[in-house]
Design a protein around this motif. Structure first.
Motif, PDB file in Angstrom:
ATOM      1  N   ALA A 351       3.727   9.955   7.443  1.00 15.07           N
ATOM      2  CA  ALA A 351       3.689   9.436   5.795  1.00 15.07           C
ATOM      3  C   ALA A 351       3.843   8.771   5.245  1.00 15.07           C
ATOM      4  O   ALA A 351       3.780   8.063   4.079  1.00 15.07           O
ATOM      5  CB  ALA A 351       3.695  10.772   4.939  1.00 15.07           C
ATOM      6  N   ILE A 352       5.176   8.697   6.072  1.00 15.86           N
ATOM      7  CA  ILE A 352       6.567   7.379   4.948  1.00 15.86           C
ATOM      8  C   ILE A 352       5.549   5.353   5.573  1.00 15.86           C
ATOM      9  O   ILE A 352       6.448   5.437   5.674  1.00 15.86           O
ATOM     10  CB  ILE A 352       7.590   7.578   5.749  1.00 15.86           C
ATOM     11  N   GLY A 353       5.924   6.034   7.333  1.00 19.01           N
ATOM     12  CA  GLY A 353       5.580   4.988   8.278  1.00 19.01           C
ATOM     13  C   GLY A 353       4.476   4.035   7.410  1.00 19.01           C
ATOM     14  O   GLY A 353       3.877   3.153   6.943  1.00 19.01           O
ATOM     15  N   ALA A 354       3.084   5.464   7.660  1.00 13.65           N
ATOM     16  CA  ALA A 354       1.841   4.326   7.533  1.00 13.65           C
ATOM     17  C   ALA A 354       1.443   3.903   6.255  1.00 13.65           C
ATOM     18  O   ALA A 354       1.246   2.113   6.050  1.00 13.65           O
ATOM     19  CB  ALA A 354       0.613   5.932   7.315  1.00 13.65           C
ATOM     20  N   PRO A 355       1.441   4.201   4.821  1.00 11.70           N
ATOM     21  CA  PRO A 355       1.646   3.761   3.738  1.00 11.70           C
ATOM     22  C   PRO A 355       3.078   1.905   3.862  1.00 11.70           C
ATOM     23  O   PRO A 355       2.364   0.915   3.682  1.00 11.70           O
ATOM     24  CB  PRO A 355       2.534   4.703   2.197  1.00 11.70           C
ATOM     25  N   PHE A 356       4.119   2.445   4.192  1.00 12.28           N
ATOM     26  CA  PHE A 356       5.131   1.583   4.019  1.00 12.28           C
ATOM     27  C   PHE A 356       4.543  -0.018   4.878  1.00 12.28           C
ATOM     28  O   PHE A 356       4.230  -1.192   4.343  1.00 12.28           O
ATOM     29  CB  PHE A 356       6.038   2.101   4.427  1.00 12.28           C
ATOM     30  N   PHE A 357       3.700  -0.036   6.102  1.00  6.63           N
ATOM     31  CA  PHE A 357       3.497  -0.631   6.769  1.00  6.63           C
ATOM     32  C   PHE A 357       1.612  -1.327   6.051  1.00  6.63           C
ATOM     33  O   PHE A 357       2.322  -2.321   6.370  1.00  6.63           O
ATOM     34  CB  PHE A 357       2.467   0.711   8.242  1.00  6.63           C
ATOM     35  N   LEU A 358       0.866  -0.640   5.764  1.00  4.35           N
ATOM     36  CA  LEU A 358       0.399  -1.406   4.542  1.00  4.35           C
ATOM     37  C   LEU A 358       0.447  -2.664   3.543  1.00  4.35           C
ATOM     38  O   LEU A 358       0.473  -3.198   3.271  1.00  4.35           O
ATOM     39  CB  LEU A 358      -1.119   0.020   4.481  1.00  4.35           C
ATOM     40  N   TYR A 359       1.516  -1.985   3.426  1.00  5.61           N
ATOM     41  CA  TYR A 359       2.493  -2.643   2.288  1.00  5.61           C
ATOM     42  C   TYR A 359       2.884  -4.383   3.227  1.00  5.61           C
ATOM     43  O   TYR A 359       2.887  -5.044   2.474  1.00  5.61           O
ATOM     44  CB  TYR A 359       3.495  -2.348   1.496  1.00  5.61           C
ATOM     45  N   LEU A 360       3.475  -3.545   3.921  1.00  7.39           N
ATOM     46  CA  LEU A 360       4.288  -5.057   5.199  1.00  7.39           C
ATOM     47  C   LEU A 360       2.705  -6.337   5.295  1.00  7.39           C
ATOM     48  O   LEU A 360       2.562  -7.247   4.999  1.00  7.39           O
ATOM     49  CB  LEU A 360       4.777  -4.403   5.919  1.00  7.39           C
ATOM     50  N   LEU A 361       1.151  -5.593   5.624  1.00 11.03           N
ATOM     51  CA  LEU A 361       0.315  -6.196   6.230  1.00 11.03           C
ATOM     52  C   LEU A 361      -0.233  -7.155   5.164  1.00 11.03           C
ATOM     53  O   LEU A 361      -0.247  -8.010   4.820  1.00 11.03           O
ATOM     54  CB  LEU A 361      -0.740  -5.317   6.887  1.00 11.03           C
ATOM     55  N   TRP A 362       0.019  -6.031   3.510  1.00 12.99           N
ATOM     56  CA  TRP A 362      -0.494  -6.620   2.844  1.00 12.99           C
ATOM     57  C   TRP A 362       0.605  -7.493   2.536  1.00 12.99           C
ATOM     58  O   TRP A 362      -0.587  -9.447   1.850  1.00 12.99           O
ATOM     59  CB  TRP A 362      -0.703  -5.972   0.806  1.00 12.99           C
ATOM     60  N   GLN A 363       1.991  -7.920   2.350  1.00 15.11           N
ATOM     61  CA  GLN A 363       2.167  -8.644   2.324  1.00 15.11           C
ATOM     62  C   GLN A 363       2.871  -9.762   2.920  1.00 15.11           C
ATOM     63  O   GLN A 363       2.985 -10.704   1.872  1.00 15.11           O
ATOM     64  CB  GLN A 363       4.154  -8.186   1.899  1.00 15.11           C
ATOM     65  N   GLN A 364       2.077  -9.678   4.290  1.00 19.06           N
ATOM     66  CA  GLN A 364       2.264 -10.950   4.758  1.00 19.06           C
ATOM     67  C   GLN A 364       0.447 -11.199   5.239  1.00 19.06           C
ATOM     68  O   GLN A 364       0.540 -11.750   6.852  1.00 19.06           O
ATOM     69  CB  GLN A 364       3.168 -10.339   6.145  1.00 19.06           C
ATOM     70  N   LYS A 365      -0.329 -10.753   4.498  1.00 19.80           N
ATOM     71  CA  LYS A 365      -1.973 -11.061   4.842  1.00 19.80           C
ATOM     72  C   LYS A 365      -2.113 -12.668   5.104  1.00 19.80           C
ATOM     73  O   LYS A 365      -2.472 -13.087   6.029  1.00 19.80           O
ATOM     74  CB  LYS A 365      -2.572 -10.827   3.811  1.00 19.80           C
ATOM     75  N   GLY A 366      -1.204 -13.061   4.501  1.00 18.45           N
ATOM     76  CA  GLY A 366      -1.552 -14.493   4.374  1.00 18.45           C
ATOM     77  C   GLY A 366      -1.291 -14.918   5.931  1.00 18.45           C
ATOM     78  O   GLY A 366      -1.774 -16.084   6.518  1.00 18.45           O
ATOM     79  N   VAL A 367      -0.269 -14.638   6.258  1.00 16.96           N
ATOM     80  CA  VAL A 367       0.369 -15.310   7.855  1.00 16.96           C
ATOM     81  C   VAL A 367      -0.286 -14.935   9.037  1.00 16.96           C
ATOM     82  O   VAL A 367      -1.296 -15.812   9.594  1.00 16.96           O
ATOM     83  CB  VAL A 367       1.964 -14.583   8.017  1.00 16.96           C
TER      84      VAL A 367
END
Length: 372
Positions: A351-367
């Motif tokens: 519950a903590i990791g999945a939303p945060f990981f999606l946020y990281l992927l969104w932040q690095q989407k361009g990469v």
């Protein structure tokens, strides 16, 4: 330039100190929080003054004065209950949580550095799947002869199953040129699929009690912590994390590519084998004792790379501290959100990791889009 490098080094050092401080705070909160709140300072004061109070009461009785023995006995029983909860339940659980979190996070960091893939985690090579399949077999098909040793029996099967899965994956990935990362990943996917089939088949034919045990085990729990397990996990943690720290320069070179690392004098085959087996040993032990705890080995290295950079000299100790911090917070939440019920810790970490990981992927989407 030297001033800039010095400032970066100081910031990273301060970041590690801050992580250590937050870890101590979270550990203290974990010790005092739960269905039975504990005031550690007051409890220690009462514990060490209890013998003096009893001595004084005995002297008063000798002199013939009245004393409320029932009140003293009640207070002593109250303190002994809190002392037992503190020393036999909370402290070993929190210490074990620290080491398990550090092991999972550092193993994930090493795995991602080894395969040069930020989406990799130790489960990629079948560790969790092998442990879960073997644990399911021990619960539903080969129960222990002595029911009191059921937890030890399951842990031994899970540890053996995890190491067997890793050995099978490495057998497929080994070649004359060394360990092929692509074959390693594909073999891990195949082993995970196979172990998933085993778990599904066993769950289909298992009794209701065995099915409940399998389901609960795969969600992860630290409820079985004890001082003996703490000593075992601490020894394994020191060995595994020290071994990966020794390999930190090798991981930095492997980040450049295997050919480049070999041109710079690194024995690529040897270091890949050493790192893989250290990761396998650490995660197999953690999974055998606590069940499957997801996202720690995947999310924590991402967080630490964002904060501390990609140099494994800093990244590995940062992952150890951050992993211990994350799992301690998750375990405290699991115990305190719905008192007296305890949530399996795997649910909390997901519950903590999945939303945060999606946020990281969104932040690095361009990469990621640029790399595809």
């Amino acid at each position: 330039m030297l001033n800039l490098l010095g400032a970066r080094t100081r910031r990273k050092r301060h970041g590690l100190v801050l992580l250590g401080f937050l870890l101590l705070v979270s550990a203290y909160i974990g010790v005092v929080s739960g269905s039975l709140p504990i005031n550690v300072g007051e409890l220690l004061w009462h514990k060490f003054s209890q013998s003096a109070e009893l001595h004084i009461s005995q002297n008063v009785l000798v002199e013939g004065r009245g004393v409320n023995i029932e009140a003293l006995s009640s207070d002593a029983a109250f303190n002994s209950t809190h002392w037992y909860v503190l020393t036999e339940l909370r402290l070993p659980r929190v210490i074990m949580t620290l080491f398990i979190g550090a092991l999972l996070a550092v193993s994930g960091c090493a795995m991602q550095g080894l395969v040069r893939n930020p989406l990799a985690d130790p489960g990629l090579i079948g560790i969790a799947g092998g442990a879960a399949a073997a644990a399911a077999v021990s619960m539903a098909i080969v129960p222990p002869l002595v029911p009191a040793l059921a937890s030890v029996w399951v842990a031994l099967w899970a540890f053996g199953g995890a190491l067997l899965a890793v050995w099978t994956v490495l057998r497929f990935a080994n070649s004359a040129q060394g360990v092929s990362v692509a074959t390693l990943i594909l073999a891990g996917v195949a082993i995970n699929a196979f172990t998933g089939t085993i778990i599904g088949a066993i769950s289909y034919v298992a009794s209701d009690d065995a099915l409940r045990q399998i389901t609960y085990w795969t969600m992860g729990s630290l409820a079985g912590a004890s001082w003996t397990l703490c000593a075992l996990v601490a020894a394994a943690g020191v060995i595994a994390i020290s071994g990966l720290m020794v390999s930190r320069n090798a991981l930095n070179l492997l980040a450049l590519g295997e050919n480049e690392a070999a041109y710079m004098g690194l024995n690529v085959t040897r270091y890949k084998q050493v790192i893989l087996w250290l990761v396998a040993f650490a995660v197999a032990l953690a999974t055998a004792l606590c069940g499957i705890i997801g996202f720690v080995g995947l999310v924590v290295p991402h967080m630490c790379r964002t904060l501390f950079g990609v140099n494994h000299n800093v990244l590995i100790p940062a992952c150890a501290l951050m992993g211990a911090l994350l799992l301690t917070v998750a375990d405290t939440l699991a115990r305190t959100l719905f008192i007296p019920m305890e949530i399996p810790i795997g649910i909390v970490t997901s519950a903590i990791g999945a939303p945060f990981f999606l946020y990281l992927l969104w932040q690095q989407k361009g990469v990621f889009n640029g790399s595809l």
